[in-house]
Design a protein around this motif. Sequence first.
Motif, PDB file in Angstrom:
ATOM      1  N   ARG A  51       4.218  -6.098   9.530  1.00 35.83           N
ATOM      2  CA  ARG A  51       2.812  -5.717   9.464  1.00 35.83           C
ATOM      3  C   ARG A  51       1.901  -6.903   9.214  1.00 35.83           C
ATOM      4  NH1 ARG A  51       3.170  -1.417   4.875  1.00 35.83           N
ATOM      5  NH2 ARG A  51       4.504  -3.077   4.106  1.00 35.83           N
ATOM      6  N   ALA A  52       2.338  -7.870   8.429  1.00 37.91           N
ATOM      7  CA  ALA A  52       1.538  -9.038   8.115  1.00 37.91           C
ATOM      8  C   ALA A  52       2.471 -10.110   7.596  1.00 37.91           C
ATOM      9  CB  ALA A  52       0.480  -8.686   7.054  1.00 37.91           C
ATOM     10  N   PRO A  53       2.074 -11.383   7.698  1.00 37.27           N
ATOM     11  CA  PRO A  53       2.912 -12.435   7.132  1.00 37.27           C
ATOM     12  C   PRO A  53       3.171 -12.182   5.654  1.00 37.27           C
ATOM     13  CG  PRO A  53       1.167 -13.365   8.501  1.00 37.27           C
ATOM     14  CD  PRO A  53       0.874 -11.902   8.360  1.00 37.27           C
ATOM     15  N   LEU A  54       4.372 -12.528   5.214  1.00 41.38           N
ATOM     16  CA  LEU A  54       4.728 -12.299   3.817  1.00 41.38           C
ATOM     17  C   LEU A  54       3.758 -13.006   2.885  1.00 41.38           C
ATOM     18  CD1 LEU A  54       6.665 -11.194   1.703  1.00 41.38           C
ATOM     19  CD2 LEU A  54       8.113 -13.209   2.063  1.00 41.38           C
ATOM     20  N   SER A  55       3.336 -14.216   3.245  1.00 37.96           N
ATOM     21  CA  SER A  55       2.402 -14.946   2.396  1.00 37.96           C
ATOM     22  C   SER A  55       1.100 -14.180   2.227  1.00 37.96           C
ATOM     23  CB  SER A  55       2.121 -16.338   2.978  1.00 37.96           C
ATOM     24  OG  SER A  55       1.640 -16.232   4.308  1.00 37.96           O
ATOM     25  N   ASP A  56       0.635 -13.493   3.287  1.00 37.15           N
ATOM     26  CA  ASP A  56      -0.597 -12.703   3.191  1.00 37.15           C
ATOM     27  C   ASP A  56      -0.389 -11.486   2.299  1.00 37.15           C
ATOM     28  OD1 ASP A  56      -1.769 -14.512   4.868  1.00 37.15           O
ATOM     29  OD2 ASP A  56      -1.716 -13.229   6.649  1.00 37.15           O
ATOM     30  N   LEU A  57       0.780 -10.843   2.422  1.00 37.84           N
ATOM     31  CA  LEU A  57       1.066  -9.683   1.591  1.00 37.84           C
ATOM     32  C   LEU A  57       1.130 -10.074   0.117  1.00 37.84           C
ATOM     33  CD1 LEU A  57       3.788  -7.906   3.748  1.00 37.84           C
ATOM     34  CD2 LEU A  57       1.451  -7.138   3.373  1.00 37.84           C
ATOM     35  N   LEU A  58       1.732 -11.209  -0.173  1.00 38.10           N
ATOM     36  CA  LEU A  58       1.823 -11.662  -1.561  1.00 38.10           C
ATOM     37  C   LEU A  58       0.463 -12.010  -2.125  1.00 38.10           C
ATOM     38  CD1 LEU A  58       5.031 -13.883  -1.439  1.00 38.10           C
ATOM     39  CD2 LEU A  58       4.744 -11.756  -2.699  1.00 38.10           C
ATOM     40  N   ALA A  59      -0.407 -12.575  -1.277  1.00 41.36           N
ATOM     41  CA  ALA A  59      -1.728 -12.983  -1.746  1.00 41.36           C
ATOM     42  C   ALA A  59      -2.691 -11.813  -1.831  1.00 41.36           C
ATOM     43  CB  ALA A  59      -2.303 -14.058  -0.813  1.00 41.36           C
ATOM     44  N   GLY A  60      -2.362 -10.712  -1.172  1.00 39.86           N
ATOM     45  CA  GLY A  60      -3.248  -9.557  -1.168  1.00 39.86           C
ATOM     46  C   GLY A  60      -3.227  -8.822  -2.483  1.00 39.86           C
ATOM     47  N   PRO A  61      -4.138  -7.863  -2.639  1.00 37.06           N
ATOM     48  CA  PRO A  61      -4.190  -7.103  -3.895  1.00 37.06           C
ATOM     49  C   PRO A  61      -2.928  -6.275  -4.086  1.00 37.06           C
ATOM     50  CG  PRO A  61      -5.608  -6.106  -2.213  1.00 37.06           C
ATOM     51  CD  PRO A  61      -5.140  -7.413  -1.660  1.00 37.06           C
ATOM     52  N   ALA A  62      -2.416  -6.283  -5.291  1.00 38.35           N
ATOM     53  CA  ALA A  62      -1.217  -5.511  -5.609  1.00 38.35           C
ATOM     54  C   ALA A  62      -1.583  -4.047  -5.804  1.00 38.35           C
ATOM     55  CB  ALA A  62      -0.558  -6.062  -6.872  1.00 38.35           C
ATOM     56  N   VAL A  63      -0.809  -3.160  -5.158  1.00 43.95           N
ATOM     57  CA  VAL A  63      -0.988  -1.728  -5.365  1.00 43.95           C
ATOM     58  C   VAL A  63      -0.408  -1.385  -6.729  1.00 43.95           C
ATOM     59  CG1 VAL A  63      -0.460   0.560  -4.502  1.00 43.95           C
ATOM     60  CG2 VAL A  63      -0.841  -1.320  -2.889  1.00 43.95           C
ATOM     61  N   SER A  64      -1.225  -0.796  -7.594  1.00 43.62           N
ATOM     62  CA  SER A  64      -0.767  -0.522  -8.943  1.00 43.62           C
ATOM     63  C   SER A  64      -1.360   0.785  -9.438  1.00 43.62           C
ATOM     64  CB  SER A  64      -1.136  -1.675  -9.876  1.00 43.62           C
ATOM     65  OG  SER A  64      -0.521  -1.515 -11.131  1.00 43.62           O
ATOM     66  N   GLY A  65      -1.078   1.113 -10.678  1.00 38.43           N
ATOM     67  CA  GLY A  65      -1.523   2.359 -11.276  1.00 38.43           C
ATOM     68  C   GLY A  65      -0.342   3.041 -11.919  1.00 38.43           C
ATOM     69  N   PRO A  66      -0.579   3.975 -12.833  1.00 36.54           N
ATOM     70  CA  PRO A  66       0.523   4.618 -13.563  1.00 36.54           C
ATOM     71  C   PRO A  66       1.547   5.277 -12.645  1.00 36.54           C
ATOM     72  CG  PRO A  66      -1.577   5.114 -14.605  1.00 36.54           C
ATOM     73  CD  PRO A  66      -1.902   4.410 -13.334  1.00 36.54           C
ATOM     74  N   GLN A  67       1.092   6.017 -11.627  1.00 36.69           N
ATOM     75  CA  GLN A  67       2.042   6.691 -10.742  1.00 36.69           C
ATOM     76  C   GLN A  67       2.819   5.687  -9.901  1.00 36.69           C
ATOM     77  OE1 GLN A  67       0.044   9.715  -8.435  1.00 36.69           O
ATOM     78  NE2 GLN A  67       0.475  11.277  -9.982  1.00 36.69           N
ATOM     79  N   VAL A  68       2.113   4.691  -9.360  1.00 31.85           N
ATOM     80  CA  VAL A  68       2.790   3.678  -8.541  1.00 31.85           C
ATOM     81  C   VAL A  68       3.828   2.935  -9.369  1.00 31.85           C
ATOM     82  CG1 VAL A  68       2.474   1.512  -7.276  1.00 31.85           C
ATOM     83  CG2 VAL A  68       0.879   3.404  -6.923  1.00 31.85           C
ATOM     84  N   ASP A  69       3.466   2.582 -10.590  1.00 34.54           N
ATOM     85  CA  ASP A  69       4.414   1.872 -11.448  1.00 34.54           C
ATOM     86  C   ASP A  69       5.638   2.731 -11.754  1.00 34.54           C
ATOM     87  OD1 ASP A  69       2.834  -0.373 -11.489  1.00 34.54           O
ATOM     88  OD2 ASP A  69       1.827   0.143 -13.368  1.00 34.54           O
ATOM     89  N   ARG A  70       5.427   4.034 -11.987  1.00 39.61           N
ATOM     90  CA  ARG A  70       6.572   4.921 -12.232  1.00 39.61           C
ATOM     91  C   ARG A  70       7.484   4.980 -11.015  1.00 39.61           C
ATOM     92  NH1 ARG A  70       4.349  10.557 -14.495  1.00 39.61           N
ATOM     93  NH2 ARG A  70       6.541  11.149 -14.098  1.00 39.61           N
ATOM     94  N   ILE A  71       6.900   5.059  -9.848  1.00 39.75           N
ATOM     95  CA  ILE A  71       7.692   5.118  -8.613  1.00 39.75           C
ATOM     96  C   ILE A  71       8.476   3.822  -8.424  1.00 39.75           C
ATOM     97  CG2 ILE A  71       7.548   5.211  -6.098  1.00 39.75           C
ATOM     98  CD1 ILE A  71       5.008   6.991  -6.513  1.00 39.75           C
ATOM     99  N   LEU A  72       7.787   2.684  -8.561  1.00 39.95           N
ATOM    100  CA  LEU A  72       8.448   1.402  -8.331  1.00 39.95           C
ATOM    101  C   LEU A  72       9.489   1.106  -9.399  1.00 39.95           C
ATOM    102  CD1 LEU A  72       5.450  -0.826  -7.147  1.00 39.95           C
ATOM    103  CD2 LEU A  72       7.170   0.352  -5.758  1.00 39.95           C
ATOM    104  N   ASP A  73       9.217   1.492 -10.645  1.00 36.93           N
ATOM    105  CA  ASP A  73      10.211   1.300 -11.707  1.00 36.93           C
ATOM    106  C   ASP A  73      11.477   2.096 -11.419  1.00 36.93           C
ATOM    107  OD1 ASP A  73       8.531  -0.379 -13.108  1.00 36.93           O
ATOM    108  OD2 ASP A  73       7.851   1.162 -14.520  1.00 36.93           O
ATOM    109  N   ALA A  74      11.298   3.356 -11.008  1.00 42.49           N
ATOM    110  CA  ALA A  74      12.452   4.207 -10.704  1.00 42.49           C
ATOM    111  C   ALA A  74      13.234   3.661  -9.513  1.00 42.49           C
ATOM    112  CB  ALA A  74      11.981   5.638 -10.423  1.00 42.49           C
TER     113      ALA A  74
END
Length: 206
Positions: free
Chosen positions: A7-30
Amino acid sequence: MTEPTDRAPLSDLLAGPAVSGPQVDRILDAALELYGTFGLRRTTVDDVARASGLGRATIYRRFPTKNDLVTGVLLREARRFFAELDAAVAASPTVAERIVEGFVATLRISREQRLVNRLLVLEPDLLLPHATGRAGPLLAAARGYLARRLRAAQRQGDAGAFDPEVVAEILIRLTHSLLLTPEGHIPLDDDGARAFARRYLTPMIN
């Protein structure tokens, strides 16, 4: 394994805004815990839903496909890696010392990276191609990260006349090789890596 570069160069994805929030963090932690325990193939979205205590629909709203979820986990781990690396060199007063401490920290953080190390055991056929023949986007992102910091040091008069991209490429490829094949003559413990870096790596910037 997912391909973030679809979808995009990895460097662009890393530099972009991180998707976060309580639900997202719970999903990614699990998902992180399950991937590190059972691997990517054996972990389903249903497994992540049960482990996170959230419904499938909630997960699919945040991550429409399993590949999106895997990418989300890997990107968050990559951001954590670079944040920890920045913190490790923050107190170093010169670019030479930052190269030394950055080299040491990279080896140490990578040794302690549970997900990647577990996947090398659980699913080497899935991970190794992305760490070898298909590692170009990963190496390019790491080279860009380091080259930007070397260029900033030059602008501040803290380093000599050298090509930041070339020095970054050498440092990244050396570190990558040591992580893939740690057995050899170069010491990888903190004290040994620090002495090696001072003697052999810092002369590149003078």
